[in-house]
Design a protein around this motif. Structure first.
Motif, mmCIF file in Angstrom:
data_model
loop_
_atom_site.group_PDB
_atom_site.id
_atom_site.type_symbol
_atom_site.label_atom_id
_atom_site.label_comp_id
_atom_site.label_asym_id
_atom_site.label_seq_id
_atom_site.Cartn_x
_atom_site.Cartn_y
_atom_site.Cartn_z
ATOM 1 N N ALA A 69 0.891 -1.591 -0.184
ATOM 2 C CA ALA A 69 0.011 0.309 0.081
ATOM 3 C C ALA A 69 0.850 1.195 -0.259
ATOM 4 C CB ALA A 69 -0.817 0.301 1.323
ATOM 5 N N GLY A 70 2.135 1.317 1.228
ATOM 6 C CA GLY A 70 2.644 2.489 0.648
ATOM 7 C C GLY A 70 3.701 2.707 -1.027
ATOM 8 N N TYR A 71 3.739 1.684 -1.553
ATOM 9 C CA TYR A 71 4.541 1.767 -2.117
ATOM 10 C C TYR A 71 3.312 2.091 -3.822
ATOM 11 C CZ TYR A 71 7.341 -0.027 -6.361
ATOM 12 O OH TYR A 71 7.594 -0.513 -7.211
ATOM 13 N N ASN A 72 2.106 2.169 -3.400
ATOM 14 C CA ASN A 72 1.350 2.179 -4.599
ATOM 15 C C ASN A 72 0.901 3.677 -4.168
ATOM 16 O OD1 ASN A 72 1.216 -0.153 -5.550
ATOM 17 N ND2 ASN A 72 0.033 -1.101 -4.707
ATOM 18 N N VAL A 73 0.798 4.152 -3.165
ATOM 19 C CA VAL A 73 0.903 5.596 -2.536
ATOM 20 C C VAL A 73 0.935 6.662 -4.133
ATOM 21 C CG1 VAL A 73 1.235 7.980 -1.725
ATOM 22 C CG2 VAL A 73 0.190 5.761 -0.166
ATOM 23 N N PRO A 74 2.022 6.516 -4.839
ATOM 24 C CA PRO A 74 2.163 7.878 -5.744
ATOM 25 C C PRO A 74 0.993 7.912 -6.725
ATOM 26 C CG PRO A 74 4.212 7.160 -5.171
ATOM 27 C CD PRO A 74 2.969 5.554 -4.142
ATOM 28 N N ASP A 75 0.102 6.447 -6.872
ATOM 29 C CA ASP A 75 -0.593 6.455 -8.005
ATOM 30 C C ASP A 75 -1.957 7.015 -7.492
ATOM 31 O OD1 ASP A 75 0.906 4.508 -9.289
ATOM 32 O OD2 ASP A 75 1.043 3.188 -8.352
ATOM 33 N N GLN A 76 -2.201 6.948 -6.106
ATOM 34 C CA GLN A 76 -3.327 7.336 -5.850
ATOM 35 C C GLN A 76 -3.710 8.885 -6.054
ATOM 36 O OE1 GLN A 76 -5.549 5.398 -4.579
ATOM 37 N NE2 GLN A 76 -3.240 3.865 -5.059
ATOM 38 N N GLU A 77 -5.321 9.370 -6.033
ATOM 39 C CA GLU A 77 -5.760 10.554 -6.364
ATOM 40 C C GLU A 77 -5.100 11.524 -5.196
ATOM 41 O OE1 GLU A 77 -9.710 13.229 -6.839
ATOM 42 O OE2 GLU A 77 -9.773 10.803 -7.996
ATOM 43 N N ALA A 103 8.579 -0.200 17.993
ATOM 44 C CA ALA A 103 9.865 -0.043 16.611
ATOM 45 C C ALA A 103 9.165 0.287 15.769
ATOM 46 C CB ALA A 103 10.138 -1.403 16.891
ATOM 47 N N SER A 104 8.116 -0.194 15.060
ATOM 48 C CA SER A 104 8.062 0.135 13.554
ATOM 49 C C SER A 104 7.799 1.156 13.395
ATOM 50 C CB SER A 104 6.592 -0.264 13.765
ATOM 51 O OG SER A 104 5.784 0.121 12.352
ATOM 52 N N LEU A 105 7.049 2.284 14.532
ATOM 53 C CA LEU A 105 7.161 3.709 14.465
ATOM 54 C C LEU A 105 8.516 4.493 14.606
ATOM 55 C CD1 LEU A 105 4.565 4.402 17.846
ATOM 56 C CD2 LEU A 105 4.386 4.436 14.896
ATOM 57 N N ALA A 106 9.556 4.039 15.261
ATOM 58 C CA ALA A 106 10.757 4.314 15.357
ATOM 59 C C ALA A 106 11.858 3.762 13.350
ATOM 60 C CB ALA A 106 11.535 3.800 16.164
ATOM 61 N N GLN A 107 11.527 2.654 13.446
ATOM 62 C CA GLN A 107 12.483 2.804 11.798
ATOM 63 C C GLN A 107 11.444 3.223 11.202
ATOM 64 O OE1 GLN A 107 11.256 -2.298 12.591
ATOM 65 N NE2 GLN A 107 13.276 -1.854 11.886
ATOM 66 N N GLY A 108 10.164 3.882 10.944
ATOM 67 C CA GLY A 108 9.559 4.219 9.699
ATOM 68 C C GLY A 108 9.990 5.891 9.961
ATOM 69 N N PHE A 147 6.438 1.273 10.032
ATOM 70 C CA PHE A 147 7.866 1.480 9.350
ATOM 71 C C PHE A 147 6.976 0.468 7.638
ATOM 72 C CE2 PHE A 147 10.464 -1.885 7.740
ATOM 73 C CZ PHE A 147 12.271 -1.107 7.455
ATOM 74 N N PRO A 148 6.396 -0.233 8.036
ATOM 75 C CA PRO A 148 5.845 -1.109 6.362
ATOM 76 C C PRO A 148 5.495 -0.052 5.758
ATOM 77 C CG PRO A 148 5.339 -2.668 8.037
ATOM 78 C CD PRO A 148 6.165 -1.078 8.600
ATOM 79 N N VAL A 149 5.077 1.285 5.869
ATOM 80 C CA VAL A 149 4.136 1.679 5.326
ATOM 81 C C VAL A 149 5.499 2.760 4.346
ATOM 82 C CG1 VAL A 149 2.584 3.723 4.902
ATOM 83 C CG2 VAL A 149 2.279 2.099 6.275
ATOM 84 N N CYS A 150 6.453 3.207 5.354
ATOM 85 C CA CYS A 150 7.335 4.178 4.967
ATOM 86 C C CYS A 150 8.503 3.333 4.174
ATOM 87 C CB CYS A 150 8.264 4.550 6.140
ATOM 88 S SG CYS A 150 6.945 5.410 7.180
ATOM 89 N N PHE A 151 8.116 1.704 4.438
ATOM 90 C CA PHE A 151 9.440 1.107 3.433
ATOM 91 C C PHE A 151 8.418 0.568 2.225
ATOM 92 C CE2 PHE A 151 10.623 -3.031 2.542
ATOM 93 C CZ PHE A 151 12.325 -2.663 1.801
#
Length: 175
Positions: A69-77, A103-108, A147-151
């Motif tokens: 989903a993070g990867y696809n963000v630039p395609d979104q309106e 951990a996820s928040l720090a890594q993001g 992190f997963p979204v940011c990654f």
């Protein structure tokens, strides 16, 4: 100058860099229960491989949709709204595990910082501004920044391919 990373070799190279334990993305912030399992006496030399395999499978099962989903963000309106939507869903999934959430928040934030400090020389201004704006919102406490979204977002902005059998989709893949 924007140069697409079309080859799988370059994408693999970038993934190795982005997942390198030497990077300041907090890769060792949490052990996914390894330390606690060892301290409880449940981990032996024989059970370690199974624990690591199970832990990796569990983590990937819970986070892959957010990376995509993070990867696809630039395609979104509205990319910022898409980031918020996916990040809110990721927060709901992680809220029960305080250590993994922290951990996820720090890594993001660390992943976004890494992108801004190391990879922006030849990136489009709109991509840089998207990351800057989202990072500011994370720092202001108006969104989470898992992190997963940011990654996923950083991989996309660096033109890392998802794999030869995966294609980009217009819709969010985490809702």
């Amino acid at each position: 100058m924007n140069f697409p990373f079309a080859s799988s070799e370059t994408s693999s190279w970038l993934l190795y860099i982005l997942t390198d334990s030497a990077l300041p993305t907090g890769g060792f912030v949490a052990s996914s229960g390894l330390e606690a399992t060892f301290q409880a006496g449940l981990l032996t030399r024989d059970t370690l491989p199974g624990f690591v395999q199970s832990s990796a499978h569990s983590y990937s099962s819970q986070t892959l949709c957010f990376v995509k989903a993070g990867y696809n963000v630039p395609d979104q309106e509205d990319p910022m709204a898409a980031l918020d939507d996916c990040d809110d869903t990721c927060e709901a999934v992680m809220v029960a595990n305080t250590v993994a959430r922290r951990a996820s928040l720090a890594q993001g934030v660390a992943m976004l910082t890494l992108y801004l400090k190391c990879f922006t020389d030849s990136r489009p201004d709109k991509d840089i501004q998207l990351v800057k704006k989202w990072k500011l919102r994370i720092r202001a406490g108006t969104t989470f920044g898992h992190f997963p979204v940011c990654f996923g977002l950083v991989c996309r902005l660096l033109d890392v391919d998802l794999g030869k059998n995966t294609e980009r989709t217009k819709g969010s893949s985490c809702a």
